[in-house]
Design a protein around this motif. Sequence first.
Motif, PDB file in Angstrom:
ATOM      1  N   LYS A  91       0.844  -1.191   0.000  1.00  0.00           N
ATOM      2  CA  LYS A  91       0.000   0.000   0.000  1.00  0.00           C
ATOM      3  C   LYS A  91       0.879   1.240   0.000  1.00  0.00           C
ATOM      4  O   LYS A  91       1.745   1.391   0.876  1.00  0.00           O
ATOM      5  CB  LYS A  91      -0.911   0.007   1.223  1.00  0.00           C
ATOM      6  N   ASN A  92       0.627   2.115  -0.972  1.00  0.00           N
ATOM      7  CA  ASN A  92       1.406   3.349  -1.110  1.00  0.00           C
ATOM      8  C   ASN A  92       0.564   4.516  -0.598  1.00  0.00           C
ATOM      9  O   ASN A  92      -0.317   5.021  -1.288  1.00  0.00           O
ATOM     10  CB  ASN A  92       1.789   3.576  -2.578  1.00  0.00           C
ATOM     11  N   ASP A  93       0.817   4.929   0.631  1.00  0.00           N
ATOM     12  CA  ASP A  93       0.054   6.015   1.252  1.00  0.00           C
ATOM     13  C   ASP A  93       0.768   7.359   1.163  1.00  0.00           C
ATOM     14  O   ASP A  93       0.253   8.353   1.681  1.00  0.00           O
ATOM     15  CB  ASP A  93      -0.210   5.688   2.728  1.00  0.00           C
ATOM     16  N   TYR A  94       1.912   7.417   0.560  1.00  0.00           N
ATOM     17  CA  TYR A  94       2.649   8.674   0.518  1.00  0.00           C
ATOM     18  C   TYR A  94       2.090   9.563  -0.597  1.00  0.00           C
ATOM     19  O   TYR A  94       1.522   9.095  -1.578  1.00  0.00           O
ATOM     20  CB  TYR A  94       4.139   8.419   0.291  1.00  0.00           C
ATOM     21  N   GLU A  95       2.247  10.866  -0.441  1.00  0.00           N
ATOM     22  CA  GLU A  95       1.767  11.847  -1.413  1.00  0.00           C
ATOM     23  C   GLU A  95       2.835  12.094  -2.477  1.00  0.00           C
ATOM     24  O   GLU A  95       4.028  12.026  -2.195  1.00  0.00           O
ATOM     25  CB  GLU A  95       1.417  13.157  -0.713  1.00  0.00           C
ATOM     26  N   ALA A  96       2.349  12.404  -3.664  1.00  0.00           N
ATOM     27  CA  ALA A  96       3.278  12.696  -4.758  1.00  0.00           C
ATOM     28  C   ALA A  96       3.939  14.051  -4.519  1.00  0.00           C
ATOM     29  O   ALA A  96       3.268  15.040  -4.208  1.00  0.00           O
ATOM     30  CB  ALA A  96       2.535  12.696  -6.085  1.00  0.00           C
ATOM     31  N   LYS A  97       5.216  14.084  -4.670  1.00  0.00           N
ATOM     32  CA  LYS A  97       5.984  15.302  -4.449  1.00  0.00           C
ATOM     33  C   LYS A  97       6.728  15.670  -5.725  1.00  0.00           C
ATOM     34  O   LYS A  97       7.103  14.801  -6.507  1.00  0.00           O
ATOM     35  CB  LYS A  97       6.977  15.110  -3.303  1.00  0.00           C
ATOM     36  N   SER A  98       6.899  16.977  -5.900  1.00  0.00           N
ATOM     37  CA  SER A  98       7.610  17.476  -7.071  1.00  0.00           C
ATOM     38  C   SER A  98       8.746  18.376  -6.615  1.00  0.00           C
ATOM     39  O   SER A  98       8.584  19.190  -5.695  1.00  0.00           O
ATOM     40  CB  SER A  98       6.658  18.252  -7.990  1.00  0.00           C
ATOM     41  N   LEU A  99       9.877  18.254  -7.267  1.00  0.00           N
ATOM     42  CA  LEU A  99      11.038  19.047  -6.884  1.00  0.00           C
ATOM     43  C   LEU A  99      10.961  20.479  -7.401  1.00  0.00           C
ATOM     44  O   LEU A  99      11.552  21.385  -6.807  1.00  0.00           O
ATOM     45  CB  LEU A  99      12.311  18.372  -7.409  1.00  0.00           C
ATOM     46  N   ASN A 100      10.241  20.698  -8.512  1.00  0.00           N
ATOM     47  CA  ASN A 100      10.180  22.041  -9.094  1.00  0.00           C
ATOM     48  C   ASN A 100       8.770  22.618  -9.051  1.00  0.00           C
ATOM     49  O   ASN A 100       8.391  23.419  -9.902  1.00  0.00           O
ATOM     50  CB  ASN A 100      10.672  22.011 -10.539  1.00  0.00           C
ATOM     51  N   GLN A 101       7.965  22.210  -8.081  1.00  0.00           N
ATOM     52  CA  GLN A 101       6.599  22.728  -7.982  1.00  0.00           C
ATOM     53  C   GLN A 101       6.596  24.223  -7.665  1.00  0.00           C
ATOM     54  O   GLN A 101       5.847  24.992  -8.266  1.00  0.00           O
ATOM     55  CB  GLN A 101       5.833  21.955  -6.907  1.00  0.00           C
ATOM     56  N   ARG A 102       7.422  24.642  -6.736  1.00  0.00           N
ATOM     57  CA  ARG A 102       7.473  26.056  -6.370  1.00  0.00           C
ATOM     58  C   ARG A 102       7.916  26.913  -7.555  1.00  0.00           C
ATOM     59  O   ARG A 102       7.362  27.995  -7.805  1.00  0.00           O
ATOM     60  CB  ARG A 102       8.422  26.239  -5.186  1.00  0.00           C
ATOM     61  N   LYS A 103       8.883  26.413  -8.306  1.00  0.00           N
ATOM     62  CA  LYS A 103       9.360  27.160  -9.472  1.00  0.00           C
ATOM     63  C   LYS A 103       8.259  27.296 -10.522  1.00  0.00           C
ATOM     64  O   LYS A 103       8.078  28.367 -11.127  1.00  0.00           O
ATOM     65  CB  LYS A 103      10.576  26.431 -10.056  1.00  0.00           C
ATOM     66  N   ARG A 104       7.509  26.239 -10.739  1.00  0.00           N
ATOM     67  CA  ARG A 104       6.434  26.302 -11.727  1.00  0.00           C
ATOM     68  C   ARG A 104       5.325  27.247 -11.282  1.00  0.00           C
ATOM     69  O   ARG A 104       4.742  27.963 -12.099  1.00  0.00           O
ATOM     70  CB  ARG A 104       5.874  24.898 -11.967  1.00  0.00           C
ATOM     71  N   GLU A 105       5.020  27.280  -9.985  1.00  0.00           N
ATOM     72  CA  GLU A 105       4.012  28.219  -9.489  1.00  0.00           C
ATOM     73  C   GLU A 105       4.464  29.665  -9.683  1.00  0.00           C
ATOM     74  O   GLU A 105       3.670  30.537 -10.081  1.00  0.00           O
ATOM     75  CB  GLU A 105       3.735  27.939  -8.015  1.00  0.00           C
ATOM     76  N   GLN A 106       5.732  29.941  -9.402  1.00  0.00           N
ATOM     77  CA  GLN A 106       6.245  31.298  -9.618  1.00  0.00           C
ATOM     78  C   GLN A 106       6.181  31.685 -11.097  1.00  0.00           C
ATOM     79  O   GLN A 106       5.822  32.818 -11.445  1.00  0.00           O
ATOM     80  CB  GLN A 106       7.685  31.381  -9.105  1.00  0.00           C
ATOM     81  N   GLU A 107       6.508  30.760 -11.968  1.00  0.00           N
ATOM     82  CA  GLU A 107       6.455  31.047 -13.403  1.00  0.00           C
ATOM     83  C   GLU A 107       5.020  31.318 -13.852  1.00  0.00           C
ATOM     84  O   GLU A 107       4.763  32.225 -14.667  1.00  0.00           O
ATOM     85  CB  GLU A 107       7.035  29.857 -14.176  1.00  0.00           C
ATOM     86  N   LEU A 108       4.069  30.567 -13.299  1.00  0.00           N
ATOM     87  CA  LEU A 108       2.665  30.789 -13.645  1.00  0.00           C
ATOM     88  C   LEU A 108       2.187  32.158 -13.170  1.00  0.00           C
ATOM     89  O   LEU A 108       1.472  32.870 -13.899  1.00  0.00           O
ATOM     90  CB  LEU A 108       1.812  29.678 -13.026  1.00  0.00           C
ATOM     91  N   LEU A 109       2.586  32.565 -11.974  1.00  0.00           N
ATOM     92  CA  LEU A 109       2.210  33.893 -11.479  1.00  0.00           C
ATOM     93  C   LEU A 109       2.808  34.993 -12.347  1.00  0.00           C
ATOM     94  O   LEU A 109       2.150  36.002 -12.652  1.00  0.00           O
ATOM     95  CB  LEU A 109       2.672  34.047 -10.024  1.00  0.00           C
TER      96      LEU A 109
END
Length: 233
Positions: A91-109
């Motif tokens: 059973k895989n209960d861990y959440e998916a994590k991204s290394l560049n999520q913060r960077k992509r959010e800044q680029e979208l803003l």
Amino acid sequence: MHRAYQPILPCGNKYLQQKWDMAVYEEHKKKIWTAKPLIDTSAPPTYGHLHLKLRKLKMDQERLSIIDRDNHLLLEKMSHIMRTTGRIDNKNDYEAKSLNQRKREQELLRVNEENHAILEKIIKCQPHYKVQKWNDDWQKTENYRNNIARYPRGLPKLHDKKEQKAHRAAKRDRKKNQHLKDGYLTNQPEEKDDLIHQSKELAMDHQRENVIEEIYFRPFQWQCRSLRWQFRH
């Protein structure tokens, strides 16, 4: 005598010669039937071990037995897992994590801010063309066209409007007469106001048509009369 046997070579007794010749002929035929060819044209011999292939059958049987054994083992393992929790935790209960999520959010803003800035520039942009100037130019052009025209412009449209108004007036009169025949009287104030308004519109249209005729047709009529007088004299 001509029906008797005629040997090829001369002989002392024709009957014995016929018997001997027939014996030789039969022996010759027997040799022909029993003769063997020098080249063997018969089908090659077939061997049973080449068609049956017992070794291949044995190998296939062994492979099927191995597959059956593996299937039974797998079925036992699956049944054990279904009956119990199993020996591993899958059973895989861990959440998916991204290394560049913060960077992509800044680029979208940043992209959204740039789009808003461009939209504000487009909205605040003033037009380079002036509508009033276009209208003035068009009025001048219309005046030039009226001045250089040989005959008054807009006569076909004027006649069409006259015909339409006459048709509407005739239709209105027919309805009024029909209502009067049916005993319908227009005593309501709203209907009276409508009739007064319609009569005023007809009077204004008639006055406008008279003004147009005085402006356009009177000079043309006087010109025609002067031309007639010149031709007569």
